[in-house]
Design a protein around this motif. Sequence first.
Motif: not given
Lengths: 327, 113
Positions: B7-25, B61-64, B68-70
């Motif tokens: 169920x884990x989506x393929x890597x390219x659908x996760x567009x969260x590689x923004x380092x600044x967003x992660x830092x804020x997170x 793979x799955x949230x809770x 699906x962990x998107x």
Amino acid sequence: MTEGLAGALWGWPPPVLDPAGPYADSVTVLAWALFAMGVVVTGIVVAALWVALRGPERWRRVLGGEKAVWIGGVAFPGVVLTVLLIWGLTLTASLTKPITGDEMRIRVTGEMWWFRVEYLDAAGNVVMRDANEVRIPVGVPVVFELRSADVLHSFWIPHLSGKLDMVPGRTNLLRAEATRTGQFGGVCAEYCGGPHALMGFVAIAKEPEEWQRWFDARVAADSVQPLAAVSTTNPQLAQGRELFMENGCAACHRVAGTQANGLAGPDLTFMGDRATVGAGILPNHRGTLTGWIGDSQGIKPGNRMPSYDRLSAQQLDAIAAWLGQLK
Amino acid sequence: MGVLTACKPPAQTRQHDDAAAQKRGLKLMETKGCGACHEIPGLNWPRGQLGPSLMRFNDTGLIAGYLPNTPVNLAAFIRNAPATKPGSTMPAMPVTVSEAVDMAAYLQGGGRD
Ligand SMILES: [Cu+2]
């Protein structure tokens, strides 16, 4: 939005150098003066060291003579320290001035490891109870009557005043005043065992009219809190309230208007209105409240409230829901 | 387990590689007090045990065990878990949509350390 203790002590400028009222101003002036003195003395010592090691013969003889010792080692520090002491004491004398008339009075008692807060009237009677938070009107000097229930603690809101010890068996007076609205972090500044580092509170300064409205409503609610009736219509709130009464919480905590009248822990009559959970250390919302009740020992190891890990997540959530609407 | 990982989506659908967003997170997870219930990578205190650990969440793979962990699902769950997964005992959080997106970015960014 509070950041608990982090908000109290981190950031730039540090709260000690960012006074938000006249009493903190004098402490800040004193701090800078001491820093400047330190720089000057260090400069003199380094220069003397240089002369002693590398300086011309004539200077070295002067530096090593008896006269230099009397002047540099006795007269100079004696005069400077005496002047600094007198000046520093007069500068900060206003912080601990006794009560003269109708000042606003708040009694704060240090407990291992949280702060009991009682608002007093002019005669010294308690008119409203709270914990881990003090709210004051802007532009009004407030006298904090500091006590301790157990060991030495110290009460310190760096933005608003100096720090003063809370001593068992004594009442120490400390004045504070805010000249701007805002939320200012406070801490216990005297090691008091166990989770001392997680013992804090917040001081919230509001415009005087707003503060007065809040205070009047609080005083009215603290004597005849109508909450007990309000919460029973919603089944989850009713369950939370019942769990609170059945699981021993009521023996340690007070909620005005209910049978909960325990004094071992913080007053929870207005828990939903408090900025923080766990004595200044976490922001207050449903999630942190649930986490605290279920796992207070994990969050603040050694504190005097047991973890309620035997309650189900659903039960913890119900209690948090009930506490969260006590305002 | 095989099903879950599927169920884990393929890597390219996760567009969260923004380092600044992660830092804020990460900063947000600290200031919002998520650690009261969860163990979170990069946060030394608190390390709550009441909720599941969020270490290596990127491998989940799955949230809770449900969704699906998107990025979109995770941000929605962080903001309002009971609405996203009926019956969830994680309460809705006082966070904005963009804050939830930043936190999701951090958790899905591989945990950083
Ligand atoms: Cu202490």
